[in-house]
Structure formats: structure tokens, C-alpha cells
Scaffold this active site. Structure first.
Site, PDB file in Angstrom:
ATOM      1  N   HIS B  79       0.841  -1.195   0.000  1.00 30.01           N
ATOM      2  CA  HIS B  79       0.000   0.000   0.000  1.00 30.01           C
ATOM      3  C   HIS B  79       0.880   1.250   0.000  1.00 30.01           C
ATOM      4  O   HIS B  79       0.692   2.153  -0.818  1.00 30.01           O
ATOM      5  CB  HIS B  79      -0.934  -0.002   1.219  1.00 30.01           C
ATOM      6  CG  HIS B  79      -1.676   1.286   1.404  1.00 30.01           C
ATOM      7  ND1 HIS B  79      -2.697   1.675   0.570  1.00 30.01           N
ATOM      8  CD2 HIS B  79      -1.529   2.293   2.301  1.00 30.01           C
ATOM      9  CE1 HIS B  79      -3.149   2.856   0.959  1.00 30.01           C
ATOM     10  NE2 HIS B  79      -2.443   3.264   2.011  1.00 30.01           N
ATOM     11  N   ASP B 108       7.460  20.777 -27.290  1.00 24.53           N
ATOM     12  CA  ASP B 108       7.607  19.457 -26.679  1.00 24.53           C
ATOM     13  C   ASP B 108       8.600  19.584 -25.544  1.00 24.53           C
ATOM     14  O   ASP B 108       9.087  20.683 -25.267  1.00 24.53           O
ATOM     15  CB  ASP B 108       8.086  18.407 -27.700  1.00 24.53           C
ATOM     16  CG  ASP B 108       7.606  17.001 -27.333  1.00 24.53           C
ATOM     17  OD1 ASP B 108       7.514  16.709 -26.131  1.00 24.53           O
ATOM     18  OD2 ASP B 108       7.319  16.209 -28.236  1.00 24.53           O
ATOM     19  N   TRP B 143       7.344   0.127   3.439  1.00 22.76           N
ATOM     20  CA  TRP B 143       7.734   0.897   2.249  1.00 22.76           C
ATOM     21  C   TRP B 143       9.104   1.518   2.452  1.00 22.76           C
ATOM     22  O   TRP B 143       9.732   1.960   1.498  1.00 22.76           O
ATOM     23  CB  TRP B 143       6.698   1.969   1.914  1.00 22.76           C
ATOM     24  CG  TRP B 143       6.898   3.282   2.589  1.00 22.76           C
ATOM     25  CD1 TRP B 143       6.471   3.617   3.832  1.00 22.76           C
ATOM     26  CD2 TRP B 143       7.600   4.423   2.077  1.00 22.76           C
ATOM     27  NE1 TRP B 143       6.872   4.887   4.129  1.00 22.76           N
ATOM     28  CE2 TRP B 143       7.558   5.420   3.071  1.00 22.76           C
ATOM     29  CE3 TRP B 143       8.260   4.712   0.888  1.00 22.76           C
ATOM     30  CZ2 TRP B 143       8.147   6.673   2.915  1.00 22.76           C
ATOM     31  CZ3 TRP B 143       8.849   5.976   0.735  1.00 22.76           C
ATOM     32  CH2 TRP B 143       8.790   6.932   1.742  1.00 22.76           C
ATOM     33  N   SER B 173      13.381   5.645 -13.845  1.00 26.19           N
ATOM     34  CA  SER B 173      12.317   6.393 -14.517  1.00 26.19           C
ATOM     35  C   SER B 173      12.237   7.819 -14.002  1.00 26.19           C
ATOM     36  O   SER B 173      12.202   8.777 -14.778  1.00 26.19           O
ATOM     37  CB  SER B 173      10.990   5.659 -14.283  1.00 26.19           C
ATOM     38  OG  SER B 173       9.911   6.514 -14.519  1.00 26.19           O
ATOM     39  N   SER B 174      12.257   7.968 -12.677  1.00 26.21           N
ATOM     40  CA  SER B 174      12.122   9.312 -12.098  1.00 26.21           C
ATOM     41  C   SER B 174      13.316  10.192 -12.467  1.00 26.21           C
ATOM     42  O   SER B 174      13.149  11.372 -12.776  1.00 26.21           O
ATOM     43  CB  SER B 174      12.026   9.226 -10.577  1.00 26.21           C
ATOM     44  OG  SER B 174      10.931   8.449 -10.213  1.00 26.21           O
ATOM     45  N   HIS B 257      12.963  12.187   3.037  1.00 19.58           N
ATOM     46  CA  HIS B 257      12.265  13.423   3.359  1.00 19.58           C
ATOM     47  C   HIS B 257      12.101  14.344   2.157  1.00 19.58           C
ATOM     48  O   HIS B 257      11.003  14.833   1.922  1.00 19.58           O
ATOM     49  CB  HIS B 257      12.786  14.137   4.598  1.00 19.58           C
ATOM     50  CG  HIS B 257      11.675  14.978   5.138  1.00 19.58           C
ATOM     51  ND1 HIS B 257      10.701  14.486   5.964  1.00 19.58           N
ATOM     52  CD2 HIS B 257      11.293  16.233   4.836  1.00 19.58           C
ATOM     53  CE1 HIS B 257       9.789  15.414   6.168  1.00 19.58           C
ATOM     54  NE2 HIS B 257      10.122  16.497   5.501  1.00 19.58           N
ATOM     55  N   GLU B 259      11.685  13.307  -0.616  1.00 16.32           N
ATOM     56  CA  GLU B 259      10.618  12.601  -1.331  1.00 16.32           C
ATOM     57  C   GLU B 259       9.241  13.104  -0.902  1.00 16.32           C
ATOM     58  O   GLU B 259       8.329  13.227  -1.727  1.00 16.32           O
ATOM     59  CB  GLU B 259      10.753  11.092  -1.084  1.00 16.32           C
ATOM     60  CG  GLU B 259       9.584  10.243  -1.560  1.00 16.32           C
ATOM     61  CD  GLU B 259       9.492  10.123  -3.073  1.00 16.32           C
ATOM     62  OE1 GLU B 259      10.469  10.488  -3.760  1.00 16.32           O
ATOM     63  OE2 GLU B 259       8.443   9.670  -3.564  1.00 16.32           O
ATOM     64  N   TYR B 261       8.485  16.061  -0.132  1.00 13.92           N
ATOM     65  CA  TYR B 261       8.230  17.312  -0.870  1.00 13.92           C
ATOM     66  C   TYR B 261       8.081  17.044  -2.355  1.00 13.92           C
ATOM     67  O   TYR B 261       7.380  17.778  -3.054  1.00 13.92           O
ATOM     68  CB  TYR B 261       9.320  18.338  -0.548  1.00 13.92           C
ATOM     69  CG  TYR B 261       9.270  18.674   0.913  1.00 13.92           C
ATOM     70  CD1 TYR B 261       8.180  19.371   1.427  1.00 13.92           C
ATOM     71  CD2 TYR B 261      10.221  18.212   1.799  1.00 13.92           C
ATOM     72  CE1 TYR B 261       8.057  19.622   2.777  1.00 13.92           C
ATOM     73  CE2 TYR B 261      10.118  18.462   3.161  1.00 13.92           C
ATOM     74  CZ  TYR B 261       9.032  19.167   3.648  1.00 13.92           C
ATOM     75  OH  TYR B 261       8.905  19.391   4.976  1.00 13.92           O
ATOM     76  N   SER B 272      -2.199  26.244  -6.897  1.00 14.55           N
ATOM     77  CA  SER B 272      -1.805  27.631  -7.162  1.00 14.55           C
ATOM     78  C   SER B 272      -2.245  28.088  -8.551  1.00 14.55           C
ATOM     79  O   SER B 272      -2.209  29.284  -8.849  1.00 14.55           O
ATOM     80  CB  SER B 272      -0.285  27.804  -7.029  1.00 14.55           C
ATOM     81  OG  SER B 272       0.137  27.460  -5.738  1.00 14.55           O
ATOM     82  N   HIS B 306      14.496  13.596  11.601  1.00 14.12           N
ATOM     83  CA  HIS B 306      13.303  13.643  12.462  1.00 14.12           C
ATOM     84  C   HIS B 306      12.464  12.386  12.305  1.00 14.12           C
ATOM     85  O   HIS B 306      11.543  12.171  13.075  1.00 14.12           O
ATOM     86  CB  HIS B 306      12.480  14.924  12.247  1.00 14.12           C
ATOM     87  CG  HIS B 306      11.785  15.021  10.931  1.00 14.12           C
ATOM     88  ND1 HIS B 306      11.530  16.212  10.302  1.00 14.12           N
ATOM     89  CD2 HIS B 306      11.278  14.076  10.103  1.00 14.12           C
ATOM     90  CE1 HIS B 306      10.898  15.996   9.173  1.00 14.12           C
ATOM     91  NE2 HIS B 306      10.734  14.709   9.024  1.00 14.12           N
ATOM     92  N   HIS B 307      12.799  11.568  11.315  1.00 14.55           N
ATOM     93  CA  HIS B 307      12.147  10.259  11.224  1.00 14.55           C
ATOM     94  C   HIS B 307      12.796   9.260  12.183  1.00 14.55           C
ATOM     95  O   HIS B 307      12.370   8.126  12.272  1.00 14.55           O
ATOM     96  CB  HIS B 307      12.244   9.703   9.799  1.00 14.55           C
ATOM     97  CG  HIS B 307      11.525  10.547   8.801  1.00 14.55           C
ATOM     98  ND1 HIS B 307      10.214  10.340   8.468  1.00 14.55           N
ATOM     99  CD2 HIS B 307      11.928  11.611   8.069  1.00 14.55           C
ATOM    100  CE1 HIS B 307       9.836  11.234   7.560  1.00 14.55           C
ATOM    101  NE2 HIS B 307      10.863  12.024   7.315  1.00 14.55           N
ATOM    102  N   THR B 332       6.021  26.798   4.465  1.00 17.71           N
ATOM    103  CA  THR B 332       4.762  26.105   4.196  1.00 17.71           C
ATOM    104  C   THR B 332       3.590  26.966   4.644  1.00 17.71           C
ATOM    105  O   THR B 332       2.590  27.116   3.926  1.00 17.71           O
ATOM    106  CB  THR B 332       4.735  24.748   4.920  1.00 17.71           C
ATOM    107  OG1 THR B 332       6.005  24.120   4.745  1.00 17.71           O
ATOM    108  CG2 THR B 332       3.668  23.856   4.357  1.00 17.71           C
ATOM    109  N   LYS B 335       2.779  29.688   2.236  1.00 17.46           N
ATOM    110  CA  LYS B 335       1.957  29.241   1.113  1.00 17.46           C
ATOM    111  C   LYS B 335       0.482  29.209   1.498  1.00 17.46           C
ATOM    112  O   LYS B 335      -0.379  29.686   0.757  1.00 17.46           O
ATOM    113  CB  LYS B 335       2.403  27.856   0.650  1.00 17.46           C
ATOM    114  CG  LYS B 335       3.692  27.889  -0.127  1.00 17.46           C
ATOM    115  CD  LYS B 335       3.907  26.580  -0.851  1.00 17.46           C
ATOM    116  CE  LYS B 335       5.099  26.662  -1.762  1.00 17.46           C
ATOM    117  NZ  LYS B 335       4.972  27.654  -2.821  1.00 17.46           N
ATOM    118  N   ARG B 454       1.420   1.185  14.887  1.00 18.16           N
ATOM    119  CA  ARG B 454       1.269   0.970  13.442  1.00 18.16           C
ATOM    120  C   ARG B 454       1.624  -0.470  13.099  1.00 18.16           C
ATOM    121  O   ARG B 454       2.345  -1.125  13.823  1.00 18.16           O
ATOM    122  CB  ARG B 454       2.266   1.838  12.668  1.00 18.16           C
ATOM    123  CG  ARG B 454       2.039   3.271  12.708  1.00 18.16           C
ATOM    124  CD  ARG B 454       3.268   3.979  12.167  1.00 18.16           C
ATOM    125  NE  ARG B 454       3.395   3.833  10.723  1.00 18.16           N
ATOM    126  CZ  ARG B 454       4.341   4.420   9.997  1.00 18.16           C
ATOM    127  NH1 ARG B 454       5.248   5.171  10.580  1.00 18.16           N
ATOM    128  NH2 ARG B 454       4.398   4.260   8.691  1.00 18.16           N
TER     129      ARG B 454
END
Lengths: 228, 653
Positions: B79, B108, B143, B173-174, B257, B259, B261, B272, B306-307, B332, B335, B454
Site C-alpha cells: 500500500h 515538446d 515501504w 524512470s524518475s 524526506h 521525497e 516534498y 496555485s 526527524h524520522h 509552508t 503558502k 502501526r
């Protein structure tokens, strides 16, 4: 479709308008090099973090005696030989610069009093060959180093030093290999139809990659081999 | 609607006779690739959603035995992996593809074939990592795949191999897409499209490309270490050999992290666009919006630990990472306020896109505030690995990223297909989704605070968790009808929706100046841009009176264009001040060279996948199968790559 095709052909040797005035491929290779910096930074950091944490030898700079067998493992890094291979790789960058200059200046006629050396400088084939051969020589040094390390008991699985050392220098070697193949393909084009000043960008991009791989080796040589 | 039966003014696929399967397999058109991304990621969204629903069924009541603990491990792993790598990232990529060239006035992307390659690698990698769940072989280490748990010693089966190899493939790919889009945005902007005139979606996408370029190599290295440990017996994560058990966590979160963002900034970019359009006002504080996006990107690289507060890094590291994490709340928050001020005093149009955009502001703020509560290490120690964290990141990713992406889908659907989505069904979808979201994830704050961990596959009664779990499960079940309504609306509206026209929302940016759907060449004349809102300059000059206007960049472009040709080909005469394009001619009628369709990118991706998959028999000790697969994969890849590199983009017929 014929007008379309004709348009495509007509445009083949024109410059495309871009925002920065640089070719797209040049912008892309710089962003790629930025990414590669993070790749090698991660590999080098891991090597440095794991330095001194191996529980068994052989070790890079220290002698290690196996407590159970009493076998003595000498410091494994061979700095004189690696200095020689580093010199070879640095010289390949010089040859790359000369190859690029030769392609760029192909259309400029040689001066009337041009000597033997001026004629050599104008040969893109010569300098591409030099770059390729020096790169391949570096790889030969690395193959020699890896096999002699394995004979001395250091393998990928032996200890943390082996894992991180072979992975780091192996990744660099793989990059050199890609570079040699890339330069070889330029050489093939040079023999097939001759590299022209209009091909400068194509050679320039390969040169950027090649110099980057050299710079990475300077970092690896300093951090892994020279600093104890 | 009376006009519903009329065909759109322009149908790109009909104009150059390219229809059918082969045209999709060989396409190098960024708009079609965007549509491929959109459909594929919606498919994976359904897969990831089903996994979630099975989990919520299992957790609905105490001591349920609907699935085994092993299956549950596979479900939560897949998931998370699916939603991050196969849904939100590629949904964003769908918009990168479809919108970036249109928003900057290009014909293009910089490298159309590389773009196709990125998509095929994503599709094949997604299938590779997803398919094993049908055989009980899916990855089961979370994950985040924490090593040493995922090394061969503790995960001896093939399961984690699919993750290690699959995520590596998806990274290719990314990265390929990121080099492409970064180059496109730097180098393919129309004359006058200065950085401070780029639409905010393109701005946020630009930041995201750099995050991908700089963060993905770190996980690439972490994955190579894990792969070498599992396949070749190295010791990177072998603690008995002296390895640091936190190495993986550090490398993973240095990637992980940024990731986060990478997942949220494209959604920020989409709303926006939606908010100013539907508030009929320019975006409030445009430069600050751009700068805060850049700042989020920078700070995003300095908060990873912080993780890891719970692993005991010591007071110094905890303090530094706590402070940097709190700092990130500032850009943040900027925004959030700028979006609110954009709406302030505007004349608001509450269509579905707008509702989703406003929902993002509210829901993301809830997720952001709960995020600040675990920026503080002592507070985080109470929350780590509880459902409180699950609540937090679902408010950020579902309440933020997915809400923003749905907003973008409703807003840009008319540009993609020439027809609007049904507003009535859209309204139903929005409210079902909004209620389901809050019903599912809000109670998790409480079950988490009450100590529910969890990733447990079941729990005993009598701990005060029953009611909250029941509500969460009911909410999750409600998401299924919401998604069905959306999918029905999506596929129905493609064929039968109200015909939209060029600019159905009266939006201000360049993508709305061309027909819907756009012709294959996008712009018959490359627009010359004088402000941030070229369309409003034409239709509503009063709205843009206070926005800076200038012809800066034009003269230089004119000068250069005497000898140079425009992006995607075409001459000086192809350039014109930004205007509304209505003509619908084919590329060859306009003498615009288009890239030749090619199957090579697909074949290179296929070869690469077979090469990587050859490691599976290697792991099982079947050397001959390994060698055969490796040879087939490498052969396909090298041959196709050679063919690709030696064929010009615009082939002479």
C-alpha cells in the site's frame, strides 16, 4: 509529409533557439553531473563512516594479525602504484582537452610554418586514441589492484572495508568503462565520416563527463588512499 | 447541455491519423505520454486503495482473522510503496508531462524519446513490483524497507527482492524524467517567459525536478548496498561484521524526506493555478510563493533525522533536526496564507476543482499542525510508530497531495480531452471523498494517542481502540464508492462531457491559449510573453493592471532568431505576441517538424527490466536461467539503445 521531411533535413545543422543559448544536451549533462555528485558523495561517505569498523583484516593502512591463526595481514593499499594510475587518469583528461580543441579547430588552416607538433595537435583521432588508451590503462591498473587484493585475502565479503572499498572504486571503474566506450564511439564516428567543428558539442559533452569522472577519482584517491 | 453532442474543435489523434495500440506504444508526444501516466497511475490507485480496504476490514474489529499476519505485512508494504512510487509521483508526472511544455510555450519536452522511456520504465517497474502480491510473494518489509531487517538473514525469501529491484527500476524512470523536465524548464521557455513569469505549477515542478535529481541517487546507493548484501554477500548492513544498523535509515531518509516534498509540491503547484483562476484574481505574493517553494526544497534536505528521533541519536542531533523541522513550517505556512489571501476579496467560483483546492488548504493544514507536534523530539517519542503518525501523513498525502491532484484533474480535464467533467458527479465525488477522508484518518489521531501501534495486523479488545477503528474502517469503505463515482465521471466525460472550448475556466496562463485538446505541435506560433498572465492581458486587462509587464527578453530573442530556429523547429515568423490560437491545421500543413514515433524507448525499458529480473533466478541459485535472462535483456537493451542513438529525432522519410 515530404515538406515535413525536407524541413527536418534543412534544420539538421542549424542551431535551435533556447532560453539560455546553451544546447539542451549541455544543460542535461550538467544536471546529470549534479546527480552523480550525490551518488559518489553517498558512496564516499559510507566508506568513511565504515573506516576502522571492520572486525577482521586485511585493513587499508594498518597491519592486522588474525588472533586465532596468528596470520599477519600487511596494510593492503599500494600507494605508489595507485599514484601511477592516478597520473595516467589525469593525463587522459589532458588528452581529452586536446581532442576537443582539435575537433573545434578542424576548419582552421594550419599556419604555413606549421611543424610536426602542430600537425599532431590538429589530429582529433590521435588525442581520442590517447584518451581511450589512458582510460583503459587506468582500468588495467584497477584490475591488477583488485586481483592482487583478492590474492591477499581481501574480497567483497571479507569485511566492511572490502565491501565499501570494492563498491566505491568499482562504481568509479564502471564510470570509467562507460567513458571509454563513449570515447570509442566518438572515435568510430571520426573514422567513419570525420568529426567536424559542428560536432564540437557532442565531443564537449563526453569531455565534461570524462573530466567529472577524473575529479571524482581525485576525491577518492585523497580520501581513501592518502589520508590515513 | 445542448452542445454536448458536438465534437471538440480539434482532436489531436485524428489529425495525423495516429490511432490504435501501436500509436500509443510508439508515441513521443508529451501530451499522450502524460495521458498514459494518468491512466496507469489511476489503475495503481485502485490497486493501492483495495490493499488499504482489505487492511481496514481486518482492523475493523478486535481479533479479526480475515488475513494472516504475513499477508498483512505484504498489504501495508505494498500500500505504501504503491501510493508513493506508483500513484502520487506518476500522477504528478502526468501533469509535468501534459502541462510544463504548454505552460512555458514550448512544442515538446527537451528529449521526447527519453520522456517515453521514463514512462515505459515506470509501467514495467510498477508491474514488476505489484504482480507478486497475487502469488503471496510481495515485499513485506514496509515501504521504508529498514535494513538489517530486510537483509538476507532476516528476509530470506524472494519477497524483498521485488522491492529492492523494483524501486531501483522506478528510480531510473524518475531520474530520466527529472533531467528531461529540468532541461525543458531551463531551456525551452518561450521568449519573454522569464523565470518570474512562469506559472506556479511549473515553478513547483522545477523545484521537484531538482529534489529528484539530488535525492534519488542517495536511495540508489542505499539500494545497491542492500542488493549487494542480499545477492553478493557484502556486509553493508551486517551488524556482526561491524556495520552500523542506522546506515540504511540515514540514507533512506536523506532521500525519503525530500521525497515527501517531491510528493506534495506538484499538488501545491496545481492548486496555485486553480485558486487564482477561480478567484478571478492574480496569485497573492507570486514571488514569495516561488521562493517559499525553493526554501522548502532546500530545508527538505536538512530534516531527515526527524524520522529517527526514537533511535537515540543524542540531544545535539535531536535538537538540530527538531529545529530545522520546525523551520520548514514557515515557508509552508507562507503558502497557506498566500492561498487564503488569493481568495480574499475575489469572486469565488465553487466548481469541483476549487472545492478540492480549498480542501487541500484545510486538510494539509491539519496534517501540517500534527507534523509540528512531532518535530519536537520528546513529543515525538510518544507518537512514534503509533496511528497518530499514520493520521499525520495521510492528512498530508491524501488531504494534501491527492486533494491537489484531484483538483488538477477536474481543472485540466477539459484541456486534455476537450470536454468538461460532470460537475454534479464531481460534487458527489468531492463530498464522499472529503467525508471519507476525515472519517478514516481523524479517529487515527485518537487511537494513536491511546497507544495503538502501526503495522499490527490485529489487536485485543478492551484498550479503547474499538470505536475509533470501526469509524476508520467505515470511512475507508466509503472511499470505494467515491472512487467509482470519479472513474465513471472520468470515462463518461471523455466521450460525452460538455464541450469545453479553449479556455472554459477563463484561466490566465498560456496553456489556455490553444485549442482543447491541443494539436500535436501545441503552438502554431510560439508566443512572446510580456507578463505572468498573458490570457488575462487579453480578456481581463483590469485583473493584471498591477502585475509587471515588459518586453524584456524579446529583443534578444528576435536577434538570435535571425540565425537560430525556435524550440521544436520553426522560424522567426512562427513567433507572435501571446494570443488565442484557434486555427486547427496539421503539423505538416504548418511545416512544423515533429519527432518520429518510435518503439525503441519501450524496447530499451523492456531489456532493462529483463536484465534486472535475471537476478531473481540468481538469488535462487539457478545460474543458467540467470545467464540466459541477462543475455536476452542486455542484448535487447544494447541493440535498441544503439538504434535509438543512431536515429535522428526527426527522421527523414
Amino acid at each position: 509529409m515530404t515538406s515535413h521531411a525536407a524541413a527536418a533535413e534543412g534544420h539538421a545543422h542549424e542551431h535551435h533557439y533556447t532560453t539560455t543559448g546553451l544546447d539542451n544536451r549541455k544543460v542535461a549533462i550538467w544536471s546529470f553531473i549534479g546527480s552523480e555528485c550525490m551518488l559518489f558523495a553517498s558512496l564516499i561517505s559510507t566508506y568513511l563512516i565504515y573506516k576502522g569498523r571492520s572486525v577482521v583484516g586485511p585493513l587499508p593502512h594498518e597491519t592486522w594479525t588474525d588472533p586465532s591463526t596468528g596470520a599477519v595481514f600487511k596494510p593492503i593499499l599500494n600507494i605508489p602504484i595507485t599514484s601511477a594510475s592516478t597520473f595516467v587518469l589525469l593525463m587522459s583528461s589532458l588528452a581529452m582537452v586536446l581532442a576537443l580543441a582539435a575537433v573545434e579547430n578542424k576548419d582552421k588552416p594550419l599556419p604555413a610554418n606549421a611543424g610536426w607538433w602542430d600537425r599532431q595537435l590538429a589530429s582529433s583521432k590521435l588525442w581520442l586514441w590517447c584518451t581511450c588508451i589512458l582510460g583503459a590503462t587506468f582500468l588495467g591498473f584497477q584490475a591488477f589492484e583488485f586481483t592482487s587484493f583478492v590474492h591477499e585475502g581481501l574480497t567483497l565479503r571479507r569485511n566492511l572495508f572490502g565491501s565499501s572499498f570494492f563498491t566505491l572504486t568499482g562504481f568509479h571503474g564502471a564510470h570509467v568503462t562507460v567513458g571509454v566506450i563513449w570515447l570509442g564511439s566518438l572515435l568510430a564516428i571520426d573514422y567513419k565520416r570525420g568529426l567536424r567543428p559542428s560536432d564540437t558539442l557532442m565531443v564537449d559533452i563526453a569531455a565534461l563527463y570524462w573530466h567529472f569522472v577524473d575529479v571524482v577519482w581525485i576525491a577518492i584517491f585523497t580520501l581513501v588512499y592518502l589520508i590515513k | 447541455m445542448a452542445t454536448a453532442a458536438t465534437a471538440p474543435a480539434y482532436t489531436s489523434s485524428e489529425s495525423h491519423g495516429a490511432t490504435g495500440l501501436m500509436s500509443w506504444l510508439t508515441t513521443v508526444d508529451h501530451k499522450r505520454i502524460g495521458i498514459l501516466y494518468l491512466h496507469t497511475s489511476l489503475f495503481f490507485f485502485v490497486v493501492g486503495g483495495l490493499e488499504a480496504i482489505i487492511m481496514r476490514y481486518q482492523l475493523m474489529r478486535p481479533n479479526m482473522q480475515a488475513v494472516s499476519a504475513e499477508t498483512f505485512n505484504q498489504l501495508f508494504t505494498m500500500h505504501g510503496t504503491t501510493m508513493v512510487f506508483l500513484v502520487i509521483m506518476p500522477l504528478s508526472a502526468a501533469f509535468f508531462n501534459f502541462l510544463i511544455p504548454l505552460q512555458i510555450g514550448a512544442r515538446d519536452v527537451a528529449f521526447p524519446r527519453l520522456n517515453a522511456f521514463s514512462y515505459w520504465v515506470y509501467l514495467l517497474g510498477g508491474v514488476f513490483i505489484t504482480l507478486p502480491i497475487l502469488f503471496g510473494l510481495a515485499p513485506d518489509g514496509g515501504w521504508f524497507a529498514y535494513a538489517p531487517l530486510t537483509t538476507r538473514t532476516y528476509s530470506p525469501t524472494q519477497n524483498m527482492n521485488f522491492w529492492v529491484l523494483g524501486v531501483q527500476i522506478l528510480g531510473v524512470s524518475s531520474l530520466a524524467a527529472a533531467f528531461n523536465f529540468a532541461t525543458t524548464i531551463i531551456n525551452m521557455r518561450a521568449p519573454g517567459m522569464n523565470l518570474m513569469r512562469m506559472p506556479m505549477f511549473t515553478w513547483m515542478s522545477f523545484v521537484v525536478q531538482w529534489l529528484i535529481i539530488l535525492a534519488f541517487p542517495v536511495i540508489t546507493v542505499a539500494l545497491f548496498f542492500l542488493q549487494f548484501d542480499r545477492f553478493f554477500g557484502t556486509n553493508f548492513y551486517t551488524v556482526t561484521a561491524g556495520a552500523d544498523p542506522l546506515l540504511w535509515q540515514h540514507l533512506f531518509w536523506i532521500f525519503g524526506h525530500p521525497e515527501v516534498y517531491i510528493l506534495i509540491l506538484p499538488a501545491f503547484g496545481l492548486v496555485s493555478e486553480v485558486l487564482p483562476t477561480n478567484s478571478k484574481k492574480p496569485l497573492f505574493g507570486y514571488p514569495v510563493m516561488a521562493y517559499s517553494g525553493i526554501l522548502i526544497g532546500f530545508l527538505g534536505f536538512g530534516v531527515w533525522a526527524h524520522h529517527m528521533f526514537a533511535v537515540g541519536m543524542g540531544p545535539m542531533a535531536d535538537t538540530v533536526f527538531g529545529v530545522t523541522t520546525m523551520l520548514i513550517a514557515i515557508p509552508t505556512g507562507v503558502k497557506i496564507f498566500n492561498w487564503i489571501f488569493t481568495m480574499w476579496g475575489g469572486s469565488l467560483r465553487f466548481n469541483t476543482a476549487m472545492k478540492y483546492a480549498i480542501a487541500l488548504i484545510g486538510m494539509f493544514t491539519i496534517g501540517g499542525i500534527s507534523g509540528i507536534t512531532h518535530a519536537s523530539p520528546p513529543s515525538d517519542l510518544q507518537q512514534t510508530d503509533t496511528y497518530y503518525i499514520v493520521a499525520h501523513f495521510h492528512y498530508v498525502l491524501f488531504g494534501g497531495a491527492i486533494m491537489g491532484i484531484f483538483s488538477g484533474i477536474y481543472h485540466y480535464f477539459p484541456k486534455m480531452y476537450g470536454r468538461k467533467m460532470d460537475e454534479g458527479l464531481g460534487n458527489l465525488h468531492f463530498w464522499l471523498n472529503f467525508i471519507a477522508l476525515n472519517l478514516t484518518f481523524f479517529p487515527m489521531h485518537f487511537s494513536g494517542m491511546l497507544g495503538m501501534p502501526r503495522r499490527i495486523y490485529t489487536y485485543d479488545a478492551g484498550q479503547g481502540w474499538e470505536t475509533f477503528n470501526l469509524i476508520s474502517s467505515i470511512g475507508a469503505f466509503l472511499m470505494a464508492p467515491a472512487m467509482l463515482v470519479f472513474l465513471y465521471n472520468f470515462f463518461k466525460s471523455k466521450k460525452h462531457g460538455e464541450v469545453a472550448g479553449d479556455n472554459p475556466w477563463d484561466a490566465p496562463t498560456l496553456e489556455w491559449s490553444i485549442p482543447s485538446p491541443p494539436p500535436e505541435y501545441n503552438f502554431a506560433q510560439i508566443p512572446m510573453v510580456t507578463s505572468r498572465y498573458p490570457m488575462w492581458d487579453i480578456t481581463h486587462p483590469e485583473r493584471t493592471a498591477e502585475i509587471p509587464h515588459s518586453t524584456k527578453g524579446w529583443d534578444e530573442a528576435r536577434h538570435r532568431s535571425d540565425e537560430h530556429i525556435l524550440p521544436g523547429g520553426g522560424h522567426m515568423a512562427d513567433m507572435a505576441p501571446a494570443h488565442i490560437e484557434t486555427a486547427a491545421k496539421t503539423a505538416s500543413e504548418l511545416d512544423i517538424p515533429m519527432p518520429t514515433p518510435t518503439i525503441k524507448p519501450l524496447l530499451v525499458a523492456l531489456g532493462m527490466l529483463v536484465m534486472v529480473a535475471s537476478l531473481l533466478p540468481f538469488f535462487a541459485g539457478k545460474t543458467s536461467a540467470f545467464v540466459v535472462l541477462l543475455a536476452i535483456g542486455a542484448g535487447t537493451m544494447i541493440y535498441s539503445l544503439y538504434d535509438w542513438l543512431t536515429t535522428p529525432l526527426e527522421e527523414a522519410h
